[in-house]
Structures are given as C-alpha cells and as structure tokens.
Design a protein around this motif. Structure first.
Motif, PDB file in Angstrom:
ATOM      1  N   VAL A 278      36.940 -90.635 -25.764  1.00  0.00           N
ATOM      2  CA  VAL A 278      38.175 -90.068 -25.226  1.00  0.00           C
ATOM      3  C   VAL A 278      38.869 -89.221 -26.286  1.00  0.00           C
ATOM      4  O   VAL A 278      39.452 -88.177 -25.991  1.00  0.00           O
ATOM      5  CB  VAL A 278      39.111 -91.182 -24.721  1.00  0.00           C
ATOM      6  N   GLY A 279      38.783 -89.676 -27.536  1.00  0.00           N
ATOM      7  CA  GLY A 279      39.447 -88.940 -28.610  1.00  0.00           C
ATOM      8  C   GLY A 279      38.510 -88.148 -29.498  1.00  0.00           C
ATOM      9  O   GLY A 279      38.957 -87.549 -30.475  1.00  0.00           O
ATOM     10  N   ALA A 280      37.211 -88.128 -29.167  1.00  0.00           N
ATOM     11  CA  ALA A 280      36.245 -87.472 -30.048  1.00  0.00           C
ATOM     12  C   ALA A 280      36.541 -85.980 -30.236  1.00  0.00           C
ATOM     13  O   ALA A 280      36.368 -85.438 -31.325  1.00  0.00           O
ATOM     14  CB  ALA A 280      34.829 -87.654 -29.510  1.00  0.00           C
ATOM     15  N   ALA A 281      36.988 -85.320 -29.169  1.00  0.00           N
ATOM     16  CA  ALA A 281      37.267 -83.882 -29.273  1.00  0.00           C
ATOM     17  C   ALA A 281      38.422 -83.587 -30.220  1.00  0.00           C
ATOM     18  O   ALA A 281      38.570 -82.467 -30.711  1.00  0.00           O
ATOM     19  CB  ALA A 281      37.583 -83.323 -27.890  1.00  0.00           C
TER      20      ALA A 281
ATOM     21  N   ILE B 248      26.139 -92.137 -35.872  1.00  0.00           N
ATOM     22  CA  ILE B 248      27.037 -91.350 -36.714  1.00  0.00           C
ATOM     23  C   ILE B 248      27.631 -90.270 -35.831  1.00  0.00           C
ATOM     24  O   ILE B 248      26.980 -89.755 -34.921  1.00  0.00           O
ATOM     25  CB  ILE B 248      26.330 -90.719 -37.934  1.00  0.00           C
ATOM     26  N   LEU B 249      28.880 -89.937 -36.106  1.00  0.00           N
ATOM     27  CA  LEU B 249      29.584 -88.892 -35.363  1.00  0.00           C
ATOM     28  C   LEU B 249      29.954 -87.788 -36.347  1.00  0.00           C
ATOM     29  O   LEU B 249      30.593 -88.048 -37.368  1.00  0.00           O
ATOM     30  CB  LEU B 249      30.842 -89.457 -34.716  1.00  0.00           C
TER      31      LEU B 249
ATOM     32  N   LEU C  72      30.092 -83.858 -42.700  1.00  0.00           N
ATOM     33  CA  LEU C  72      30.881 -85.065 -42.898  1.00  0.00           C
ATOM     34  C   LEU C  72      30.779 -85.892 -41.627  1.00  0.00           C
ATOM     35  O   LEU C  72      31.003 -85.371 -40.525  1.00  0.00           O
ATOM     36  CB  LEU C  72      32.346 -84.721 -43.187  1.00  0.00           C
ATOM     37  N   CYS C  73      30.450 -87.172 -41.766  1.00  0.00           N
ATOM     38  CA  CYS C  73      30.268 -88.042 -40.614  1.00  0.00           C
ATOM     39  C   CYS C  73      31.003 -89.363 -40.795  1.00  0.00           C
ATOM     40  O   CYS C  73      31.300 -89.775 -41.915  1.00  0.00           O
ATOM     41  CB  CYS C  73      28.786 -88.351 -40.384  1.00  0.00           C
ATOM     42  N   VAL C  74      31.258 -90.012 -39.672  1.00  0.00           N
ATOM     43  CA  VAL C  74      31.793 -91.372 -39.665  1.00  0.00           C
ATOM     44  C   VAL C  74      30.873 -92.218 -38.789  1.00  0.00           C
ATOM     45  O   VAL C  74      30.095 -91.699 -37.988  1.00  0.00           O
ATOM     46  CB  VAL C  74      33.244 -91.432 -39.135  1.00  0.00           C
ATOM     47  N   LEU C  75      30.968 -93.526 -38.952  1.00  0.00           N
ATOM     48  CA  LEU C  75      30.175 -94.451 -38.154  1.00  0.00           C
ATOM     49  C   LEU C  75      30.941 -94.800 -36.887  1.00  0.00           C
ATOM     50  O   LEU C  75      32.107 -95.176 -36.938  1.00  0.00           O
ATOM     51  CB  LEU C  75      29.893 -95.722 -38.958  1.00  0.00           C
ATOM     52  N   GLU C  76      30.285 -94.647 -35.748  1.00  0.00           N
ATOM     53  CA  GLU C  76      30.896 -94.986 -34.468  1.00  0.00           C
ATOM     54  C   GLU C  76      29.890 -95.756 -33.642  1.00  0.00           C
ATOM     55  O   GLU C  76      28.934 -95.187 -33.114  1.00  0.00           O
ATOM     56  CB  GLU C  76      31.349 -93.730 -33.717  1.00  0.00           C
ATOM     57  N   GLY C  77      30.089 -97.059 -33.550  1.00  0.00           N
ATOM     58  CA  GLY C  77      29.114 -97.891 -32.859  1.00  0.00           C
ATOM     59  C   GLY C  77      27.800 -97.862 -33.601  1.00  0.00           C
ATOM     60  O   GLY C  77      27.736 -98.085 -34.810  1.00  0.00           O
ATOM     61  N   GLN C  78      26.713 -97.547 -32.903  1.00  0.00           N
ATOM     62  CA  GLN C  78      25.388 -97.479 -33.509  1.00  0.00           C
ATOM     63  C   GLN C  78      25.046 -96.073 -33.981  1.00  0.00           C
ATOM     64  O   GLN C  78      23.946 -95.842 -34.478  1.00  0.00           O
ATOM     65  CB  GLN C  78      24.325 -97.936 -32.499  1.00  0.00           C
TER      66      GLN C  78
ATOM     67  N   HIS D 171      21.902 -68.705 -39.352  1.00  0.00           N
ATOM     68  CA  HIS D 171      22.770 -68.037 -38.384  1.00  0.00           C
ATOM     69  C   HIS D 171      23.199 -68.964 -37.255  1.00  0.00           C
ATOM     70  O   HIS D 171      24.104 -68.649 -36.506  1.00  0.00           O
ATOM     71  CB  HIS D 171      22.064 -66.807 -37.799  1.00  0.00           C
ATOM     72  N   GLN D 172      22.549 -70.102 -37.125  1.00  0.00           N
ATOM     73  CA  GLN D 172      22.958 -71.058 -36.115  1.00  0.00           C
ATOM     74  C   GLN D 172      22.573 -72.455 -36.587  1.00  0.00           C
ATOM     75  O   GLN D 172      21.728 -72.628 -37.452  1.00  0.00           O
ATOM     76  CB  GLN D 172      22.292 -70.764 -34.762  1.00  0.00           C
ATOM     77  N   MET D 173      23.236 -73.449 -36.022  1.00  0.00           N
ATOM     78  CA  MET D 173      22.929 -74.824 -36.401  1.00  0.00           C
ATOM     79  C   MET D 173      22.672 -75.634 -35.143  1.00  0.00           C
ATOM     80  O   MET D 173      23.249 -75.394 -34.089  1.00  0.00           O
ATOM     81  CB  MET D 173      24.081 -75.435 -37.208  1.00  0.00           C
ATOM     82  N   ASN D 174      21.787 -76.620 -35.276  1.00  0.00           N
ATOM     83  CA  ASN D 174      21.379 -77.412 -34.123  1.00  0.00           C
ATOM     84  C   ASN D 174      22.347 -78.545 -33.813  1.00  0.00           C
ATOM     85  O   ASN D 174      22.339 -79.078 -32.714  1.00  0.00           O
ATOM     86  CB  ASN D 174      19.974 -77.990 -34.359  1.00  0.00           C
ATOM     87  N   VAL D 175      23.135 -78.943 -34.800  1.00  0.00           N
ATOM     88  CA  VAL D 175      24.084 -80.044 -34.624  1.00  0.00           C
ATOM     89  C   VAL D 175      25.484 -79.505 -34.833  1.00  0.00           C
ATOM     90  O   VAL D 175      25.737 -78.751 -35.764  1.00  0.00           O
ATOM     91  CB  VAL D 175      23.805 -81.191 -35.619  1.00  0.00           C
ATOM     92  N   SER D 176      26.420 -79.882 -33.975  1.00  0.00           N
ATOM     93  CA  SER D 176      27.792 -79.398 -34.094  1.00  0.00           C
ATOM     94  C   SER D 176      28.759 -80.568 -34.133  1.00  0.00           C
ATOM     95  O   SER D 176      28.386 -81.723 -33.930  1.00  0.00           O
ATOM     96  CB  SER D 176      28.125 -78.465 -32.920  1.00  0.00           C
ATOM     97  N   ILE D 177      30.021 -80.258 -34.395  1.00  0.00           N
ATOM     98  CA  ILE D 177      31.061 -81.273 -34.470  1.00  0.00           C
ATOM     99  C   ILE D 177      31.119 -82.037 -33.148  1.00  0.00           C
ATOM    100  O   ILE D 177      31.117 -81.454 -32.074  1.00  0.00           O
ATOM    101  CB  ILE D 177      32.414 -80.621 -34.789  1.00  0.00           C
ATOM    102  N   GLY D 178      31.183 -83.354 -33.253  1.00  0.00           N
ATOM    103  CA  GLY D 178      31.220 -84.201 -32.076  1.00  0.00           C
ATOM    104  C   GLY D 178      29.861 -84.732 -31.658  1.00  0.00           C
ATOM    105  O   GLY D 178      29.779 -85.647 -30.843  1.00  0.00           O
ATOM    106  N   ASN D 179      28.784 -84.143 -32.202  1.00  0.00           N
ATOM    107  CA  ASN D 179      27.443 -84.642 -31.891  1.00  0.00           C
ATOM    108  C   ASN D 179      27.194 -85.985 -32.570  1.00  0.00           C
ATOM    109  O   ASN D 179      27.812 -86.314 -33.580  1.00  0.00           O
ATOM    110  CB  ASN D 179      26.374 -83.649 -32.344  1.00  0.00           C
TER     111      ASN D 179
END
Length: 263
Positions: free
Chosen positions: A81-84, A120-121, A112-118, A132-140
């Motif tokens: 709910v608050g991830a965004a 990483i966020l 930079l990541c944090v642990l959320e359940g099982q 020029h592009q990345m496969n992982v973005s914020i919130g993944n």
C-alpha cells in the motif's frame, strides 16, 4: 463541523463507506495488535461481527491478511500500500546523490534495498552511465536469499529472526551457481555476517555478480547498498580493492546524511 471531519449525514455522494470500513479493518492491526479475532476487529471498527468477518475474509482472499486458528494477521503484502511512496522517503532522498556518485565512479549500477518479508525491495537505484536502460526499477522485488543485498540483510538479523526467515524459503535453482541447500545458504550467511559484505556470483542471473554492504546508523540497520557487475568486468582483486571500499564509503555517507552515526 470540524475541518476534515465528515458527519454521516453530510458525506458527499461519491463517499464509499465500504472503502472506509476496509481501511478501518487494516488499521485495527496497530499498536502491537498483531493477531486479532473477529470480535476484536468488530469492536475496534464499530461493526457487527458478521460485517467484520466479511471484510476480514475479503482481505484474506486479496492476500493482505492470513488466518491462524481463530485469529487474523497482516501479511507483508500490506506494505504494498505504501511501496509507491518509498521513493519519497528520507532514506532514498539521502542516498540518491551517493548512488549517483558511486555509479559514475565505478561505471556500475548502484542500488539501495530494504528487507520486506521474504523479498528485497528496491527503494532507490541508479543505472551505470554506460547503460541506457535497467531491468529492475524502484519498487521491484527479488527473493532476498538469492541476492547480495538480501544476504547482507538476512545475515544481520538476530539468530531467531534468521531461523524464522529460513523456514519460509523455497529453494530453487535459478542458475547452475545457485546455492542448493539451506545448510549451504546458512553457511554463506555466517560468512557474510563475519566479513560484513556479500558477493553473489551468478546465482540469480548468468553473467551477473552482485556486491553489497549494510547501511548502518549506529546500531540501526537501514538497508543494503549494492553494485551489480557483469562477471567479465571485475576480477576478485578489483572487487576487494576498488568496489568494496567505494561501497563502504558510500554506505557511511548515506548513514551520515540520513542522520549521523551514533558510534
């Protein structure tokens, strides 16, 4: 009528009472109330037991709650709910300039990541200037046990928390390099805890290595800082002599900007 308060008779036509009740049920799980019965939720939200039970079961179906006997508990999914909002939190804001500097200095993607359940966020990420592009973005999210950041965070849990975390892991072979047993994983976590950093070599993606260090403010673990490196771009010497010192420096600077270390 007080500002911001709606009396029932004055609620506008668009007002959805069921949305209010749903949020009320979720918010009943606060202040140490981690496990609640139907009767307790009904009392806390001023609903009938039948009504409270319907909302609880709906939230179970949606994955936000789980049933344990005659009680209900929140699941890690409530954090979605608050991830965004995470990209606007103080920690990502404190980290962004240091991640940018790290990416420029090393020409590698920094995260930079944090642990959320099982999982990483990802709460902040800066891709390497050459990419020029990345496969992982914020919130993944990624399974924490397979990543360098996740292992840094798991290794810094208490013994009881780590044991509980390992119970929830479902091992799978992502590549031929992925750890094959909990005993092997636990031994690796002991090594990470002892040395203070983690290097994961092609366990999640072929050809990709991840190096991570914890970000501490005093005794508080804030998150994990990482650089992702293609396997052919860095040997063991450059990892230990160049990448690791740069990561540790950036981690200290992020902690300082976030509020300073207590030690």
């Amino acid at each position: 009528m007080k500002m911001g308060t709606l009396i029932l008779a004055e609620q506008p036509d668009y007002y959805v009472k069921s949305a209010e009740k749903t949020l009320a049920v979720l918010l009943a799980f606060k202040g140490g109330n981690t496990a609640l019965t139907v009767s307790q939720v009904a009392a806390a939200t001023e609903q009938t037991r039948a009504s409270a039970r319907r909302f609880l079961l709906t939230l179970v179906d949606l994955g936000y709650l789980e049933i344990e006997g005659n009680t209900y508990r929140q699941t890690p999914r409530v954090l979605d709910v608050g991830a965004a909002y995470l990209s606007g939190l103080t920690l990502p804001r404190a980290a962004i300039s240091h991640l940018q500097q790290l990416a420029r200095e090393l020409d590698e993607t920094s995260s930079l990541c944090v642990l959320e359940g099982q999982d990483i966020l990802y709460v902040e990420r800066v891709s390497a200037p050459r990419l020029h592009q990345m496969n992982v973005s914020i919130g993944n999210r990624l399974p924490a046990w397979t990543t360098s950041m996740g292992r840094v965070l798991i290794a810094n849990l208490s013994a009881g928390e780590r044991a509980e975390f390992l119970k929830g892991i479902e091992l799978r072979r992502y590549t031929e390099h992925t750890v094959g047993s909990l005993a092997e994983l636990n031994a690796e976590l002991d090594r990470v805890a002892g040395q203070g950093w983690s290097l994961v070599n092609q366990e999640l993606d072929e050809g990709l290595r991840g190096l991570a260090v914890p970000v501490y403010r005093g005794n508080q673990l804030l998150g994990a800082l990482n650089v992702s490196v293609q396997s052919g771009r860095a040997d063991d010497f450059s990892i230990s002599q160049t990448l690791l010192p740069a990561l540790r420096r950036a981690a200290k600077e992020i902690a300082a900007d976030f509020g300073g270390r207590a030690d």
